[in-house]
Design an enzyme around this catalytic site. Structure first.
Site, PDB file in Angstrom:
ATOM      1  N   LEU A 124       0.897  -1.239   0.091  1.00  0.00           N
ATOM      2  CA  LEU A 124       0.014  -0.009   0.069  1.00  0.00           C
ATOM      3  C   LEU A 124       0.940   1.110   0.032  1.00  0.00           C
ATOM      4  CD1 LEU A 124      -2.703   1.676   0.643  1.00  0.00           C
ATOM      5  CD2 LEU A 124      -2.308   1.103   2.942  1.00  0.00           C
ATOM      6  N   ASN A 128       4.986   9.258  -1.021  1.00  0.00           N
ATOM      7  CA  ASN A 128       4.157  10.218  -0.660  1.00  0.00           C
ATOM      8  C   ASN A 128       2.805   9.736  -0.190  1.00  0.00           C
ATOM      9  OD1 ASN A 128       6.244  12.216  -1.241  1.00  0.00           O
ATOM     10  ND2 ASN A 128       5.886  11.762  -3.273  1.00  0.00           N
ATOM     11  N   GLY A 130       1.525   7.642   3.111  1.00  0.00           N
ATOM     12  CA  GLY A 130       1.548   6.772   4.268  1.00  0.00           C
ATOM     13  C   GLY A 130       0.133   6.795   4.720  1.00  0.00           C
ATOM     14  N   GLN A 336      15.038   1.083  31.605  1.00  0.00           N
ATOM     15  CA  GLN A 336      15.711   2.019  32.747  1.00  0.00           C
ATOM     16  C   GLN A 336      15.912   1.232  34.122  1.00  0.00           C
ATOM     17  OE1 GLN A 336      15.847   5.221  32.555  1.00  0.00           O
ATOM     18  NE2 GLN A 336      16.359   5.760  34.889  1.00  0.00           N
ATOM     19  N   GLY A 339      19.007  -0.246  33.968  1.00  0.00           N
ATOM     20  CA  GLY A 339      20.258   0.511  34.012  1.00  0.00           C
ATOM     21  C   GLY A 339      21.193   0.311  33.050  1.00  0.00           C
ATOM     22  N   GLY A 340      22.593   0.534  33.248  1.00  0.00           N
ATOM     23  CA  GLY A 340      23.516   0.238  32.219  1.00  0.00           C
ATOM     24  C   GLY A 340      23.410  -1.206  31.291  1.00  0.00           C
ATOM     25  N   GLU A 363       1.031  -0.132  10.024  1.00  0.00           N
ATOM     26  CA  GLU A 363      -0.350  -0.469   9.953  1.00  0.00           C
ATOM     27  C   GLU A 363      -1.303   0.868  10.546  1.00  0.00           C
ATOM     28  OE1 GLU A 363      -1.707  -4.376  10.313  1.00  0.00           O
ATOM     29  OE2 GLU A 363       0.089  -5.011   9.741  1.00  0.00           O
TER      30      GLU A 363
HETATM   31  N1  COS Z   1     -14.158   0.086   6.600  1.00  0.00           N
HETATM   32  C1  COS Z   1     -14.855   0.363   5.482  1.00  0.00           C
HETATM   33  N2  COS Z   1     -14.923   1.589   4.735  1.00  0.00           N
HETATM   34  C2  COS Z   1     -14.030   2.464   5.321  1.00  0.00           C
HETATM   35  C3  COS Z   1     -13.334   2.491   6.367  1.00  0.00           C
HETATM   36  C4  COS Z   1     -13.426   1.267   7.082  1.00  0.00           C
HETATM   37  N3  COS Z   1     -12.893   0.855   8.008  1.00  0.00           N
HETATM   38  N4  COS Z   1     -12.661   3.556   6.642  1.00  0.00           N
HETATM   39  C5  COS Z   1     -13.014   4.476   5.721  1.00  0.00           C
HETATM   40  N5  COS Z   1     -14.124   3.831   4.950  1.00  0.00           N
HETATM   41  C6  COS Z   1     -14.614   4.407   3.621  1.00  0.00           C
HETATM   42  C7  COS Z   1     -15.368   5.550   3.930  1.00  0.00           C
HETATM   43  O1  COS Z   1     -16.660   5.515   4.607  1.00  0.00           O
HETATM   44  C8  COS Z   1     -15.226   6.517   2.614  1.00  0.00           C
HETATM   45  O2  COS Z   1     -16.384   5.924   1.930  1.00  0.00           O
HETATM   46  P1  COS Z   1     -17.311   6.703   1.179  1.00  0.00           P
HETATM   47  O3  COS Z   1     -16.286   7.539   0.033  1.00  0.00           O
HETATM   48  O4  COS Z   1     -18.051   5.979   0.339  1.00  0.00           O
HETATM   49  O5  COS Z   1     -17.830   7.828   1.895  1.00  0.00           O
HETATM   50  C9  COS Z   1     -13.875   6.218   1.923  1.00  0.00           C
HETATM   51  O6  COS Z   1     -13.494   4.803   2.506  1.00  0.00           O
HETATM   52  C10 COS Z   1     -12.857   7.030   2.416  1.00  0.00           C
HETATM   53  O7  COS Z   1     -12.941   7.327   3.543  1.00  0.00           O
HETATM   54  P2  COS Z   1     -11.958   8.492   4.357  1.00  0.00           P
HETATM   55  O8  COS Z   1     -12.760   9.735   3.841  1.00  0.00           O
HETATM   56  O9  COS Z   1     -12.466   8.573   5.918  1.00  0.00           O
HETATM   57  O10 COS Z   1     -10.570   8.594   4.158  1.00  0.00           O
HETATM   58  P3  COS Z   1      -9.277   9.362   4.189  1.00  0.00           P
HETATM   59  O11 COS Z   1      -8.595   9.337   2.908  1.00  0.00           O
HETATM   60  O12 COS Z   1      -9.815  10.503   4.921  1.00  0.00           O
HETATM   61  O13 COS Z   1      -8.463   8.495   5.222  1.00  0.00           O
HETATM   62  C11 COS Z   1      -7.524   7.416   7.069  1.00  0.00           C
HETATM   63  C12 COS Z   1      -8.900   7.922   6.468  1.00  0.00           C
HETATM   64  C13 COS Z   1      -6.680   8.385   8.003  1.00  0.00           C
HETATM   65  C14 COS Z   1      -8.458   6.545   8.354  1.00  0.00           C
HETATM   66  C15 COS Z   1      -7.050   6.429   6.545  1.00  0.00           C
HETATM   67  O14 COS Z   1      -6.386   6.863   5.342  1.00  0.00           O
HETATM   68  C16 COS Z   1      -5.955   5.467   7.116  1.00  0.00           C
HETATM   69  O15 COS Z   1      -6.308   4.486   7.790  1.00  0.00           O
HETATM   70  N6  COS Z   1      -4.694   5.798   7.130  1.00  0.00           N
HETATM   71  C17 COS Z   1      -3.654   4.867   7.523  1.00  0.00           C
HETATM   72  C18 COS Z   1      -3.229   3.980   6.703  1.00  0.00           C
HETATM   73  C19 COS Z   1      -2.335   2.891   6.934  1.00  0.00           C
HETATM   74  O16 COS Z   1      -2.893   2.071   7.909  1.00  0.00           O
HETATM   75  N7  COS Z   1      -1.200   2.838   6.445  1.00  0.00           N
HETATM   76  C20 COS Z   1      -0.137   2.195   6.841  1.00  0.00           C
HETATM   77  C21 COS Z   1       0.100   0.784   6.084  1.00  0.00           C
HETATM   78  S1  COS Z   1       1.138  -0.228   6.585  1.00  0.00           S
HETATM   79  S2  COS Z   1       0.434  -1.884   5.869  1.00  0.00           S
END
Ligand code: COS
Length: 383
Positions: A124, A128, A130, A336, A339-340, A363
């Site tokens: 994922l 740019n 995350g 902590q 210590g050392g 995640e």
């Molecule tokens: N389950 C089902 N649907 C979901 C959902 C969930 N948990 N979270 C969001 N959605 C849906 C929303 O309902 C929305 O749908 P509609 O467009 O139909 O309304 C859509 O997905 C977009 O949701 P939202 O607008 O909340 O998305 P954002 O772009 O604002 O992102 C966060 C929200 C911050 C929560 C998200 O980007 C996130 O989890 N970021 C972290 C990502 C991550 O974990 N990265 C690390 C990966 S390491 S493997």
């Protein structure tokens, strides 16, 4: 404290505990130092059928519950969350197929993941994109009977070690989150390669690489579910996997507490073991109390998710944020108390402290988890 586990769950704990005590703990320092992937340990987990835990029975797995998987991860986390991460990342890579894949796709890929014959990985994150998961730039364009992928994924766990990659790409950039789709890419697909293994502060045994797509061509049927459903599947995938990260945190905190108490009973200063000093006792008391609270929340969240699979987000984010913050704190306090000795690479406490940091980042950062919880509260109180 009593965990109220069933006989089956206790069996999972016992098997995972044996692997942790006999294989992970004796090897963790060397694997960390050499940045070596824990293949032999993962093979032992496969032999013990543990990779089948998250996979439904119909596809060769055990259809284990969220709590079952968390229990195994907690044990692995007690030994080394780097090894636990390599194990968990395969399930993470398989979740999109389980959540959105067609019957044929599930039959093709899931049995090999369940047996541990093949590892999966989830692609994922990008340079740019995350926390802003919908900001990804990798594209997939349909050309006749093939999808053509272009772009680069960053910091992908199990990169270079997995055989099956679930990769998020934009099929229609103009539609934002609704323009994302997920694809299955196999290790030998033309135009696909993995970058060099990253050097990291912690979890050095786990592999982290770029995934590079240069006109990578894959068959049309490798799209997971319908075009444009990728973002929702990503969110559901992360909702499913985050309790496992909480469980790794609980395990790490347990390992750090065990070490700190053992040390405090042995280490003498001013003619007495340091555990007899109130300053040390209070630190250990807080560590133990916070650990029990983190475990209780993680199990409660997992049980809630098992009972209400359509209502995962808040419970999943709550246990992830709490248990991983506790893991960081308990690991820091263990250093902590020691210590050392705690600071020296000769003892595992410093590795635990380095390792713990990633739990608060990957995640979904703990700041993102708080956003999710806040948004869910907002929705609940509007009902
Ligand atoms: N389950 C089902 N649907 C979901 C959902 C969930 N948990 N979270 C969001 N959605 C849906 C929303 O309902 C929305 O749908 P509609 O467009 O139909 O309304 C859509 O997905 C977009 O949701 P939202 O607008 O909340 O998305 P954002 O772009 O604002 O992102 C966060 C929200 C911050 C929560 C998200 O980007 C996130 O989890 N970021 C972290 C990502 C991550 O974990 N990265 C690390 C990966 S390491 S493997």
């Amino acid at each position: 404290m009593d965990r109220f586990l069933t006989e089956e769950q206790q069996m999972i704990v016992d098997i995972a505990r044996q692997i942790t005590d006999e294989l992970i703990i004796p090897q963790r320092a060397e694997l960390d130092e050499k940045h070596e992937f824990p293949r032999q340990i993962l093979n032992a987990m496969a032999q013990a059928d543990l990779f089948g835990l998250p996979i439904p029975e119909a596809y060769g797995g055990f259809g284990g519950s969220c709590l079952d998987i968390s229990l195994a991860l907690e044990e692995f986390g007690r030994g080394c969350i780097g090894v636990g991460t390599a194990f968990a990342a395969s399930a993470l890579g398989a979740y999109p197929i389980m959540i959105g894949g067609s019957e044929e796709m599930k039959e093709k890929y899931l049995p090999d993941v369940a047996s541990g014959e093949k590892f999966a990985a989830f692609g994922l994150t990008e340079a740019n994109a995350g926390s802003d998961a919908s900001g990804i730039q990798t594209t997939a364009v349909l050309d006749g009977e093939e999808w053509v992928l272009n772009g680069t994924k960053q910091w992908i766990t199990n990169g270079g070690e997995a055989q099956i990659y679930t990769v998020v790409a934009m099929t229609d950039k103009s539609r934002g989150p609704r323009g994302a789709s997920i694809f299955v890419v196999e290790e030998n697909d033309p135009g696909f390669s993995c970058g060099l293994k990253e050097k990291k502060m912690g979890i050095r045994t786990s592999s982290t690489t770029e995934l590079i797509f240069k006109d990578c061509r894959i068959p049309a049927d490798r799209i997971v579910g319908r075009k444009g459903t990728g973002f929702i599947t990503v969110m559901k995938t992360l909702d499913s996997s985050r309790p496992g990260i909480a469980a790794l945190g609980v395990g790490l905190a347990q390992g750090a507490l065990d070490m700190a108490v053992t040390y405090a009973k042995q280490r003498e200063q001013f003619g007495k073991p340091i555990i007899s000093f109130q300053a040390v006792q209070h630190m250990l008391a807080d560590m133990a109390t916070q650990l029990e609270a983190a475990r209780a929340l993680t199990y409660a969240a997992a049980r809630h998710i098992d009972a209400h699979p359509k209502d995962m987000s808040k419970a999943s984010s709550m246990c992830k944020v709490y248990a991983t913050d506790v893991a960081m704190k308990v690991a820091t306090d263990a250093v902590q108390v020691m210590g050392g000795y705690g600071y020296m690479c000769e003892y595992p406490a410093e590795k635990m402290m380095r390792d713990a940091k990633i739990l608060q980042i990957y995640e979904g950062t703990n700041q993102v988890q708080r956003n999710v919880i806040g948004q869910e509260l907002n929705k609940e109180y509007n009902r």
